[in-house]
Scaffold this active site. Structure first.
Site, PDB file in Angstrom:
ATOM      1  N   ASN A 210      25.025 -43.040  37.883  1.00 38.14           N
ATOM      2  CA  ASN A 210      24.704 -42.273  38.724  1.00 38.14           C
ATOM      3  C   ASN A 210      25.823 -42.152  39.944  1.00 38.14           C
ATOM      4  O   ASN A 210      26.990 -42.548  39.394  1.00 38.14           O
ATOM      5  CB  ASN A 210      23.274 -43.013  39.605  1.00 38.14           C
ATOM      6  N   ASP A 279      17.602 -47.630  36.883  1.00 36.68           N
ATOM      7  CA  ASP A 279      16.303 -48.238  37.180  1.00 36.68           C
ATOM      8  C   ASP A 279      15.814 -48.341  35.670  1.00 36.68           C
ATOM      9  O   ASP A 279      15.042 -48.943  35.077  1.00 36.68           O
ATOM     10  CB  ASP A 279      15.330 -47.101  37.729  1.00 36.68           C
ATOM     11  N   LYS A 350      10.186 -57.007  47.682  1.00 39.86           N
ATOM     12  CA  LYS A 350      11.268 -57.479  46.949  1.00 39.86           C
ATOM     13  C   LYS A 350      11.566 -58.862  47.903  1.00 39.86           C
ATOM     14  O   LYS A 350      12.664 -59.451  47.672  1.00 39.86           O
ATOM     15  CB  LYS A 350      12.460 -56.475  47.068  1.00 39.86           C
TER      16      LYS A 350
END
Ligand code: CTP
Length: 413
Positions: A210, A279, A350
């Site tokens: 990315n 991901d 999270k």
């Protein structure tokens, strides 16, 4: 940040080598200036090698070469470029020159030419230290605003015992940091920072990645070092230089990053997860280069959420030792829509102490840029950080670590 370190001629001159290293560990560049007498004790080469900068040894060279003309005006350029002037060790002679404004070598000239804060760490024989001349010179310097790092007492190189030993290096460095206005509010913390992208292998020559440049994480790592923390930097592949004093652990894939983080977890007191972890990864990484025969389909599977694993670790430890002190965990989130709402969900899903969210749909900030605009959300507050440098954003994120630490400490009491 840059300082000039003046080394004058005392037996303690060798100790300044360690001071160079300690300052560099705090991300401070050091320009060493040696008096002629200092060079009798330590060779300039030692300081040049340590500081990575040319050591200044004289005001004037021995000829009229262009280099010497340039060096004669160098003190003005350096005087303006430095954020502080430290002299360690400072002999009785250099203190006298400073007090009287005598400018007959580079260091004494630099003292007159700079407007930066001055710190002196004297070292000399006990009688020279106690002499009224030395004490009144020090008083003059003190009144002009110079910081004096008083010498310690003990056995002196001249064979006598008493005051005159160069102060401990840590005390000298602390005085410099104070003069520079660098807060040491993260001293005692071990901060783990994850940074950069990850690469997920498709075949021996291709991978998924990315746009993360690692700049945000590297800025946080550097800022944390300067604020006194030990920093463990787990970094994906990036093309920027890491801060010298951080302990760098290079990784490639999300799997490797997970393993590195779990291994370091017991050592750290705060975790800041700026990394843009993939991901998804190819379900099968081909051993051989995939041939251009189409149409081709890449089957992906989700990677393990590192933050979720940290939360799991926290839970299992809380069950075993309810009083354990867990790391403060701060996550990052890049969002393109429902920015705050999504960030809040991640904060609780999270089990984070805070989340730093940036709206990556905005132009010129976030990925691959030196600037960022974020919102820091904790369970106590929401802080908007309008567009600014990643360095400033780092400071605001680290302020949050300090605040969260205070909350925890007061909650325990
Ligand atoms: N993160 C992580 N492990 C992953 C993916 C993300 O630890 N496998 C961390 C990132 O380092 C970041 C935070 O989770 O601190 C949020 O990342 P983000 O990609 O925004 O979250 P996701 O859970 O992947 O949610 P989304 O579905 O929005 O991508």
């Amino acid at each position: 940040m840059k300082i000039a370190l003046g080394v004058s001629g005392g037996i303690a001159a060798y100790k300044s080598a360690e001071i160079v290293r300690l300052l560099q560990d705090r991300g401070i560049r050091v320009q060493v200036v040696m008096t002629r007498a200092a060079q009798e004790f330590v060779r300039p080469l030692t300081f040049a090698a340590l500081s990575g900068e040319k050591v200044i040894t004289d005001l004037f060279g021995s000829d009229d070469s262009q280099a010497n003309v340039e060096s004669a005006i160098e003190h003005i350029a350096i005087a303006q470029a430095i954020d502080a002037l430290l002299v360690a060790p400072a002999t009785a002679d250099i203190l006298a020159k400073f007090a009287q404004g005598i400018a007959n070598d580079f260091l004494s000239t630099l003292y007159l030419a700079t407007t930066a804060p001055v710190i002196v760490a004297p070292a000399m024989n006990v009688n020279m230290w106690n002499h009224a001349a030395t004490q009144s010179n020090l008083e003059i310097l003190r009144q002009r605003g110079a910081r004096i790092v008083d010498p310690g007492s003990g056995y002196l190189a001249c064979g006598m015992t008493g005051a005159g030993r160069l102060a401990e290096n840590e005390a000298i460095v602390a005085a410099v940091l104070e003069a520079l206005g660098v807060s040491q509010d993260l001293a005692g913390e071990t901060v783990l920072v994850t940074a950069g992208p990850t690469r997920e292998k498709i075949d021996p020559v291709r991978y998924l990645t990315n746009r993360s440049s690692g700049r945000m994480g590297y800025a946080i790592a550097e800022a944390a070092v300067r604020r006194g923390a030990r920093v463990l930097l787990v970094s994906g592949p990036v093309s920027i230089a890491p801060p010298g004093a951080a302990e760098l652990i290079r990784v490639e894939s999300a799997g490797e990053m997970l393993a590195a983080v779990l291994k370091l977890l017991p050592e750290c007191t705060a975790i800041i997860k700026t990394a843009a972890v993939a991901d998804f990864r190819p379900r099968i990484a081909s051993e051989q280069k995939i041939k251009r025969k189409g149409p081709a389909t890449l089957e992906l599977e989700p990677t393990t959420d590192i933050l979720a694993e940290i939360a799991q670790y926290k839970k299992s430890h809380a069950a075993n030792s309810p009083n354990a002190n867990f790391p403060i965990v701060i996550g990052f989130a890049a969002e393109t829509e429902n920015v705050l709402e999504n960030a809040r969900k991640k904060l609780s899903a999270k089990s984070l102490d805070a989340i730093v969210v940036n709206d990556v749909s905005r132009e010129g900030v976030g990925f691959d840029s030196d600037r960022n605009a974020v919102t820091i959300i904790s369970h106590h507050e929401v802080i908007e950080v309008p567009e600014t440098s990643k360095w400033e954003v780092s400071q605001r994120v680290l302020d949050q670590v300090v605040k969260l630490r205070r909350h925890r400490t007061s909650a325990v009491r």
